[in-house]
Enzyme design. Sequence first.
Site, PDB file in Angstrom:
ATOM      1  N   ALA A 281      -4.821  -0.691  -2.702  1.00  0.00           N
ATOM      2  CA  ALA A 281      -4.052  -0.171  -1.560  1.00  0.00           C
ATOM      3  C   ALA A 281      -5.017   0.175  -0.431  1.00  0.00           C
ATOM      4  CB  ALA A 281      -3.265   1.064  -1.974  1.00  0.00           C
ATOM      5  N   LYS A 282      -4.577  -0.059   0.784  1.00  0.00           N
ATOM      6  CA  LYS A 282      -5.416   0.306   1.929  1.00  0.00           C
ATOM      7  C   LYS A 282      -5.012   1.727   2.341  1.00  0.00           C
ATOM      8  CE  LYS A 282      -7.283  -1.988   5.986  1.00  0.00           C
ATOM      9  NZ  LYS A 282      -8.692  -1.746   5.713  1.00  0.00           N
ATOM     10  N   ALA A 283      -5.478   2.675   1.546  1.00  0.00           N
ATOM     11  CA  ALA A 283      -5.114   4.086   1.744  1.00  0.00           C
ATOM     12  C   ALA A 283      -6.240   4.790   2.485  1.00  0.00           C
ATOM     13  CB  ALA A 283      -4.875   4.751   0.400  1.00  0.00           C
TER      14      ALA A 283
ATOM     15  N   TYR B 289     -11.293   5.687   2.402  1.00  0.00           N
ATOM     16  CA  TYR B 289     -12.299   5.404   3.428  1.00  0.00           C
ATOM     17  C   TYR B 289     -13.326   6.523   3.607  1.00  0.00           C
ATOM     18  CZ  TYR B 289     -10.385   0.923   4.036  1.00  0.00           C
ATOM     19  OH  TYR B 289     -10.006  -0.362   3.765  1.00  0.00           O
TER      20      TYR B 289
ATOM     21  N   SER C 163       0.845  -1.198   0.000  1.00  0.00           N
ATOM     22  CA  SER C 163       0.000   0.000   0.000  1.00  0.00           C
ATOM     23  C   SER C 163       0.882   1.250   0.000  1.00  0.00           C
ATOM     24  CB  SER C 163      -0.901   0.032   1.233  1.00  0.00           C
ATOM     25  OG  SER C 163      -1.798  -1.053   1.231  1.00  0.00           O
TER      26      SER C 163
END
Length: 306
Positions: free
Chosen positions: A153-155, A159, A65
Amino acid sequence: MYYNDQTIVFLDGQYIKAVDAKIDLYSQSLHYGCSVFEGIRSYKTESGETRIFKAKDHYERLQNSAAAMNIPFNYSVEELTEITYQLLSKNNLQDAYIRPLVYVPANMSFSPAKESHLFIAVWVMQPFFGEKLLRVMTSLFQRPNPKGFKIEAKAAGHYVNSILASQEAKSKGYDECLLTDIHGFVAEGTGANVFFEKNGKVYTPPPGNILPGITRATVIEICKELNVELQEKLFTPAELKTADAVFFCGTAAEVVGWESFDDEKFSKSWNESIGRTIQVAYKNRVTEKKVLQEKEEKVEKELLNA
Ligand code: PMP
């Protein structure tokens, strides 16, 4: 809820009190959502040990990420795992939620960061949904366009979409929502992947418009072990309404069944569904419960009592 006066966090090489930790208010991460994070869980296993579930997979995803977001990040998976075990021990936690966050320094422009900060927090994991079945609605929000974001990607910035969708669902009296992709196919929940059961087979959307979850990968492994036929395919919310049973899965949510979708119920009761079997298998796996041994002991006891 997340910390108190005694809580210890890890920040840039040091274990310090959460109340003493500071962040630069000019951070590019805070202003533009440019940071990456993970959601990890540790469990007290059957033998009483503390075990971080799939630490390697989570920390590799964190590294990926960061790379996807052009954030320099040099910690190895081994270092990150060791730091996390230390942090759990310093906070006396076994069943915990672990939140690593990689954020960048002060920068009001869009230029790439030259360095990054690592923050890791741990806190007691309360049952997320517990045994509850979810009332889910189709969200009016779609997942971000994969051509506009690095969707895998866990950006943090991604969210905002989850927050909007989750708040919409809750304000309408639902537990959760399901988001479609930009073409109208089912993508995922706000923080979980989706599976459905139909005629003894299990289906889930393929990677491309989803965060390919680590729990999703575990569910796929469990299906193989249970000889359940699994297929990745695109499907619409309308097709999902014809499912026999549906469930979400994610690190926090684990495996959680649905009660209804847009107020329509499913043909199978959750307790009779494949999802329920997967839910139990998942719980056994994260707590390293030796099911076979348990069964053998039960048989032994029955023989002794006979
Ligand atoms: N999709 C989204 C959007 C998520 O935020 C999460 C939670 N990380 C998941 C799916 C499930 O991922 P995992 O199983 O790796 O927790």
